[in-house]
Design an enzyme around this catalytic site. Structure first.
Site, PDB file in Angstrom:
ATOM      1  N   ASP A   8      30.120  -8.233  72.859  1.00 13.74           N
ATOM      2  CA  ASP A   8      30.772  -8.562  71.577  1.00 13.74           C
ATOM      3  C   ASP A   8      30.489  -7.420  70.602  1.00 13.74           C
ATOM      4  OD1 ASP A   8      32.132 -10.006  69.560  1.00 13.74           O
ATOM      5  OD2 ASP A   8      30.286 -10.974  68.880  1.00 13.74           O
ATOM      6  N   CYS A  72      34.632 -11.860  72.618  1.00 17.80           N
ATOM      7  CA  CYS A  72      35.151 -11.429  71.322  1.00 17.80           C
ATOM      8  C   CYS A  72      36.669 -11.592  71.341  1.00 17.80           C
ATOM      9  CB  CYS A  72      34.772  -9.966  71.101  1.00 17.80           C
ATOM     10  SG  CYS A  72      35.489  -9.246  69.613  1.00 17.80           S
ATOM     11  N   CYS A 186      37.043 -16.833  66.611  1.00 15.10           N
ATOM     12  CA  CYS A 186      36.120 -15.698  66.536  1.00 15.10           C
ATOM     13  C   CYS A 186      34.793 -16.259  66.999  1.00 15.10           C
ATOM     14  CB  CYS A 186      36.006 -15.171  65.106  1.00 15.10           C
ATOM     15  SG  CYS A 186      34.639 -14.015  64.872  1.00 15.10           S
TER      16      CYS A 186
HETATM   17  N1  DGL Z   1      33.112 -11.956  67.422  1.00 16.76           N
HETATM   18  C1  DGL Z   1      34.345 -11.315  67.227  1.00 16.76           C
HETATM   19  C2  DGL Z   1      35.542 -12.180  67.609  1.00 16.76           C
HETATM   20  O1  DGL Z   1      35.406 -13.099  68.398  1.00 16.76           O
HETATM   21  C3  DGL Z   1      34.666 -10.432  66.079  1.00 16.76           C
HETATM   22  C4  DGL Z   1      33.895 -10.233  64.852  1.00 16.76           C
HETATM   23  C5  DGL Z   1      34.163  -8.870  64.268  1.00 16.76           C
HETATM   24  O2  DGL Z   1      33.604  -7.911  64.782  1.00 16.76           O
HETATM   25  O3  DGL Z   1      34.983  -8.767  63.323  1.00 16.76           O
HETATM   26  O4  DGL Z   1      36.630 -11.958  67.176  1.00 16.76           O
END
Ligand code: DGL
Length: 259
Positions: A8, A72, A186
């Protein structure tokens, strides 16, 4: 025994890791956080594709995983095709749980809470067209919620007022009905789930895709062998910065030593 690379931009993938650990406690896991480029949500698409391909080009030959979990949404909604073209190892992605949200909604008013990058993706729009044709869908690109989740985990201030402002656009009431399901699109957001419940203007179902991702990992690698010893866990950060004590503790709680 299986080896997994879980990736991630930061600490959000820990919410996916927890579900994977439950399903495959025997797997060895390397958790890789690209904190040098956090947050991914604001990155232009080409820069994000190049960055993730570059990180994987170093990490995959070094870790030799049996599967890679891109924990992610911001990356998965964009880079899975180029990753699959570039590497032989199987990839499991994390994409917005729009289909289960549409199925769970009684009012047929659902919201997708994600990074600005994820809400802008063609991939997300295609999921809505395919699976939520009978719903009114509100896309909410939250500019600061992933950073607030990181702050909360590291013991820094993450005020209720700031979290409430980020989630407020998810709550839509029209003449006939109001939102009853919100997709946590997210992986950072489930880190805040108790506060999301508390700060919501009215109760909704919050959909977290982590258990489905863990099931996909099991279908790919098979179930844990009964009686197998617990797998090893390690966390690495692309910045090379030593994690704060609160983060170190959160990683240890999830069975990850800092590499
Ligand atoms: N954890 C990430 C997602 O699922 C993104 C967070 C980021 O880096 O903006 O989209």
């Amino acid at each position: 025994m299986s080896r997994l690379l879980v990736f991630d931009s930061g600490l959000g993938g820990l919410t996916v890791l927890a579900a994977i650990r439950k399903a495959r406690p025997d797997a060895d896991v390397l958790y890789l956080a690209d904190d040098a480029f956090f947050p991914y949500g604001a990155l232009p698409e080409q820069a994000l594709v190049a960055r993730v391909l570059g990180v994987m080009a170093e990490a995959i030959p070094a870790a030799r995983p049996d599967a890679v979990v891109i924990a992610c949404n911001t990356a998965s909604t964009l880079v899975l095709p180029p990753l699959r073209a570039a590497f032989e190892v199987p990839f499991v992605g994390t994409v917005p749980a729009i289909k289960p949200a549409a199925a769970a909604s009684h009012t047929k008013r659902i919201s997708v809470l994600a990074t600005p990058g994820t809400v802008a993706r063609d991939y997300t729009r295609a999921l809505i067209a395919e699976h939520a044709g009978d719903c009114r869908v509100t896309l909410v690109g939250a500019p600061g919620l992933a950073a607030l989740a990181e702050a909360a985990l590291s013991g820094a201030p993450a005020p209720d007022t700031a979290i409430a402002a980020e989630i407020a656009p998810c709550f839509v009431a029209d003449e006939a009905a109001r939102t009853d399901a919100v997709v946590l699109a997210c992986t950072h957001y489930p880190l805040l789930v108790e506060r999301l419940h508390r700060l919501a203007p009215w109760p909704v179902a919050w959909l977290d895709p982590a258990p489905a991702i863990a099931r996909r990992v099991v279908s790919l690698l098979g179930a844990a062998r009964p009686g197998a010893p617990a797998g090893r866990g390690e966390a690495r950060f692309t910045s090379g910065r030593p994690p704060l004590p609160a983060i170190r503790a959160a990683l240890a709680e999830r069975g990850l030593a800092c590499g």
